[in-house]
Design an enzyme around this catalytic site. Structure first.
Site, short mmCIF file in Angstrom:
data_model
loop_
_atom_site.label_atom_id
_atom_site.label_comp_id
_atom_site.label_asym_id
_atom_site.label_seq_id
_atom_site.Cartn_x
_atom_site.Cartn_y
_atom_site.Cartn_z
N CYS A 1 -0.19 4.57 2.42
CA CYS A 1 0.03 3.87 3.93
C CYS A 1 1.03 4.05 4.13
O CYS A 1 1.56 4.97 5.33
CB CYS A 1 -0.87 2.79 3.72
SG CYS A 1 -2.26 1.86 2.63
N ASP A 2 2.14 3.71 2.84
CA ASP A 2 3.91 3.19 3.81
C ASP A 2 4.47 4.46 2.77
O ASP A 2 5.44 4.37 3.06
CB ASP A 2 4.05 1.86 3.68
CG ASP A 2 3.36 1.05 4.84
OD1 ASP A 2 2.54 1.42 5.45
OD2 ASP A 2 2.91 -0.41 3.54
N CYS B 1 0.85 -1.27 -0.02
CA CYS B 1 0.18 0.34 -0.11
C CYS B 1 1.20 1.64 -0.18
O CYS B 1 1.32 1.77 1.30
CB CYS B 1 -1.32 -0.65 1.42
SG CYS B 1 -2.47 1.51 0.66
#
Ligand code: NAP
Length: 311
Positions: free
Chosen positions: A130-131, A127
């Site tokens: 997200c990261d 992701c």
């Protein structure tokens, strides 16, 4: 009899449970593996409004505890069938509900190579949104050729020093518009007709091995974003929901299915954005609508009984 049976204890399912339990409904949650769903593997969550930063595992734990405190009943069983009468059959038993919320999510497709699972959160991610923030001025690679991979590469190009886009063919499944934008970026390099065959490192990802035609080479990177599609598992619900060619549930409004009283929430359905925010949104909406429709149904029954009292 349960008021609501929730199939799947990811963020969508647990949020459905939260709303249903706060409305004092009798709820059963069925989960095949562990509670928390995909978010458990997110290294940090920094795009959830109101929470600056939290690990995915901590987010899932807190949501789980919140629901457990309200008295949630959770059975670790695999749902294998749901009937139009809202009987959910699992590998261990049968449960009757007045309504059912399907929240089984989707899993990121894996490369299935060595170290892939071990290095999740240590350089391997599924992701970028997200990261990606953890790779400021670092070197990353995105693997995949669909819209997710192309969008991930674009997103990362604004954060990382260097982005390699590795795809197994020389044409993209994703939109040309994104591919064109990527070609314009100075810090993006395409590695085509190539597959990632190994993830290398001691404690943490240090490099990947790429097979390109006959040649095998090592690429030193800090982060690998695997974006090779997702795999929902909805075949067991095919009698009560419509499923598209990619395996996702088709809902006219993101909540209802083709059977009254059976709802869908979260990543297992066709939707624009699969994120924590949209999963919890789906979960709260599905539970609220289920509660409202059960109340309407009960009222209708009561009125019918008044009109036609049993002799
Ligand atoms: P996808 O479209 O299924 O693409 C998956 C990509 O991964 C394909 O390029 C595929 O290669 C490659 N791939 C699959 N298995 C692989 C393997 N084992 N090893 C290496 N490569 C592999 O998945 P997605 O990109 O996640 O998109 C899913 C759906 O969401 C699509 O319908 C997409 O259009 C949509 N989406 C839309 C947007 C948007 O509209 N903004 C954004 C994201 C996603 P091949 O091409 O060779 O099969």
């Amino acid at each position: 009899m349960y008021d609501i049976i929730i199939v799947g204890a990811g963020p969508a399912g647990l949020t459905s449970a939260l709303y249903a339990l706060r409305a004092r409904k009798k709820v059963l949650i069925l989960e095949a593996n562990t509670c928390g769903g995909q978010i458990v593997s997110a290294h940090r969550v920094e795009n959830y409004p109101g929470i600056e930063s939290i690990s995915g595992a901590d987010f899932a734990k807190q949501l789980y505890q919140q629901v457990k405190k309200l008295g949630a009943e959770i059975k670790y069983e695999t749902a294998i069938h749901v009937s139009e009468d809202k009987v959910v059959t699992t590998n261990e038993g049968e449960y009757q509900g007045r309504s059912v919320i399907l929240a089984t999510g989707a899993k990121n497709r894996k490369l299935n190579i060595e170290n892939e699972q071990e290095f999740v959160g240590k350089g391997v991610s599924y992701c970028a949104t997200c990261d990606g923030g953890f790779y400021k001025n670092k070197v990353v690679a995105v693997n995949g050729g669909g819209n997710t991979a192309l969008e991930d590469a674009l997103y990362l190009a604004d954060i990382a020093k260097k982005v390699y886009l590795i795809h197994r063919r020389d044409t993209f499944r994703g939109e040309e518009k994104y591919a064109h934008e990527l070609r314009e970026k100075e810090n993006v390099t395409f590695i085509l007709n190539a597959t990632v065959t190994a993830i290398n490192g001691k404690e943490q990802l240090e490099s990947i091995t790429i097979q390109q035609k006959e040649e095998e080479k090592e690429l030193k990177i800090d982060g690998l974003f695997i974006a090779i599609g997702q795999e929902p598992k909805n075949e067991m619900f095919a009698n009560v929901v419509e499923i598209n060619e990619s395996g996702y549930i088709v809902s006219p409004d993101g909540v209802h299915t083709k059977v009254d009283g059976i709802y869908v929430a979260g990543d297992s359905q066709v939707k624009v954005l699969r994120q924590l925010t949209t999963a919890v949104s789906d979960g709260s909406v599905a539970a609220t609508i289920a509660i409202k429709e059960m109340a309407e149904q009960a009222k209708e029954l009561e009125e019918n009984e008044k009109k036609n009292p049993k002799k």
